[in-house]
Enzyme design. Structure first.
Site, PDB file in Angstrom:
ATOM      1  N   ASP A  69      19.379  -6.478 -17.272  1.00  0.00           N
ATOM      2  CA  ASP A  69      20.119  -4.882 -17.462  1.00  0.00           C
ATOM      3  C   ASP A  69      20.448  -4.195 -16.264  1.00  0.00           C
ATOM      4  OD1 ASP A  69      19.869  -2.015 -18.649  1.00  0.00           O
ATOM      5  OD2 ASP A  69      18.383  -1.797 -18.034  1.00  0.00           O
ATOM      6  N   HIS A 100      11.052   1.647 -22.560  1.00  0.00           N
ATOM      7  CA  HIS A 100      12.665   1.968 -23.429  1.00  0.00           C
ATOM      8  C   HIS A 100      11.730   1.251 -24.765  1.00  0.00           C
ATOM      9  CE1 HIS A 100      16.094   3.009 -25.150  1.00  0.00           C
ATOM     10  NE2 HIS A 100      17.075   2.383 -24.240  1.00  0.00           N
ATOM     11  N   GLN A 107      13.867  -0.445 -27.456  1.00  0.00           N
ATOM     12  CA  GLN A 107      15.117  -1.163 -27.689  1.00  0.00           C
ATOM     13  C   GLN A 107      14.730  -2.500 -27.319  1.00  0.00           C
ATOM     14  OE1 GLN A 107      18.457  -1.132 -26.263  1.00  0.00           O
ATOM     15  NE2 GLN A 107      18.454  -3.570 -27.269  1.00  0.00           N
ATOM     16  N   ARG A 118      14.893  11.559 -25.391  1.00  0.00           N
ATOM     17  CA  ARG A 118      15.327  10.903 -24.154  1.00  0.00           C
ATOM     18  C   ARG A 118      15.891  11.101 -22.360  1.00  0.00           C
ATOM     19  NH1 ARG A 118      19.245   5.762 -23.763  1.00  0.00           N
ATOM     20  NH2 ARG A 118      20.631   5.638 -22.304  1.00  0.00           N
ATOM     21  N   CYS A 178      20.837  -5.106 -23.152  1.00  0.00           N
ATOM     22  CA  CYS A 178      20.707  -3.916 -23.887  1.00  0.00           C
ATOM     23  C   CYS A 178      21.819  -2.474 -23.577  1.00  0.00           C
ATOM     24  CB  CYS A 178      19.198  -2.958 -23.298  1.00  0.00           C
ATOM     25  SG  CYS A 178      19.183  -2.444 -21.632  1.00  0.00           S
ATOM     26  N   ARG A 205      19.679  -1.701 -33.753  1.00  0.00           N
ATOM     27  CA  ARG A 205      19.263  -0.624 -32.519  1.00  0.00           C
ATOM     28  C   ARG A 205      18.386   0.078 -34.232  1.00  0.00           C
ATOM     29  NH1 ARG A 205      19.013   1.239 -27.823  1.00  0.00           N
ATOM     30  NH2 ARG A 205      17.443   3.367 -29.136  1.00  0.00           N
TER      31      ARG A 205
END
Length: 310
Positions: free
Chosen positions: A222, A126, A129, A99, A262, A290
């Site tokens: 988001d 991402h 996700q 990440r 998310c 996830r």
């Protein structure tokens, strides 16, 4: 095989990953230990809650060992080059999950290392996700065909990967952002090529949130401010409020619309308390997924990597 973004996958690959995820979810404590005798490095330049927990638990429940390192515990691109880090880590571990701030860091890890690299978030993408999101949509909507997904807000990394994921499964996607905040142009082009290849789905960019929300099956948002970009808060708060998912905007969507985020969410900014805690919200199922999607990603990537070697 690496998973830096979803453009490396084909539709059948996504279908297989979702099939695996459904299996792992149904049989969480009673499934094969596909990571037995494997070690996975999990690197965090940026802090995390869901990503860290889901990957760590996924590795454990798959029978593997995870080695978690934050930015204070690794010299990634600082005291040591990414090239050297990738080459050394490849001698120790069976895969690298990272990440990071810059997507190029992942590209270099993949270029110079010899083990699979999985993007757990970068400034560009991402993918993990979005695979969890697709699992959630499938659970609630049963099918992707003919479904309209509307993304409202900043055309950020989540949006960039979501347009690829939506194209791969054949959904109709509308992205509504303020002018100048559109998603990455290359990802848009890739999504349009995928849509053309399969002859299903569509992608439209607009600056009108109502147009996006009209008759939507899924509303997605988001944060408006990405981590480390707080200096732009004053400007963002002048132009983003019309893109907030609130009860008024819900009225334009279908009666059985699901609302996705998310997380973490800035309640009262991109989404209201009434909506995120309301009957249309699926954010906690989305977060749980996830874990199951991550397990499926490991299974898929190690299967593909094994077949590539053969």
């Amino acid at each position: 095989m690496h998973l830096l973004d979803l453009d490396v996958l084909r539709r059948e690959d996504v279908e297989k990953i979702l099939e695996y995820a459904e299996y792992f979810k149904k049989n969480r404590y009673n499934h094969e230990k596909i990571l037995k005798d494997k070690s996975i490095a999990i690197i965090f330049e940026k802090p995390s809650t869901r990503t860290r927990m889901s990957f760590d638990i996924a590795v454990h429940e798959l029978g593997g060992h995870s080695l978690i390192m934050n930015q204070n515990e690794i010299h990634l691109g600082k005291k040591e080059s990414i090239k050297d880090t990738a080459r050394v880590m490849s001698r120790y571990v069976d895969a690298i999950v990272a990440r990071v701030y810059e997507h190029k860091t992942l590209e270099d890890l993949a270029k110079y290392g010899t083990v699979p690299v999985i993007n757990a978030l970068s400034n560009l993408a991402h993918p993990c996700q979005i695979l969890a999101d697709l699992l959630t949509i499938k659970e609630y909507k049963k099918s992707f065909k003919g479904k309209k997904i509307a993304y409202l807000g900043d055309g950020n990394n989540v949006c960039n990967s979501l347009i690829l994921g939506s194209a791969l499964v054949g959904m109709d996607m509308v992205v509504a952002t303020p002018r100048g905040y559109e998603p990455n142009a290359l990802n848009v082009l890739k999504a349009l090529e995928i849509i053309d290849e399969y002859g299903e789905g569509s992608l439209k960019l607009t600056n009108d949130p109502i147009e996006a929300a009209e008759d939507a099956d899924i509303l997605y948002t988001d944060v408006w401010i990405s981590m480390g970009d707080e200096k732009n808060l004053e400007h963002v708060m002048k132009i983003f409020p019309p893109f907030q998912i609130n009860e008024k905007l819900l009225e334009y969507a279908k009666d059985d619309v699901i609302v996705m985020h998310c997380l973490p969410a800035n309640r009262g900014m991109e989404i209201t308390d009434e909506v995120i805690d309301g009957e249309h919200s699926v954010v906690y199922d989305e977060a749980e997924n996830r874990l199951h999607a991550q397990k499926a990603i490991f299974k898929f990537i190690f299967e593909k990597s094994s077949s590539d070697i053969r």
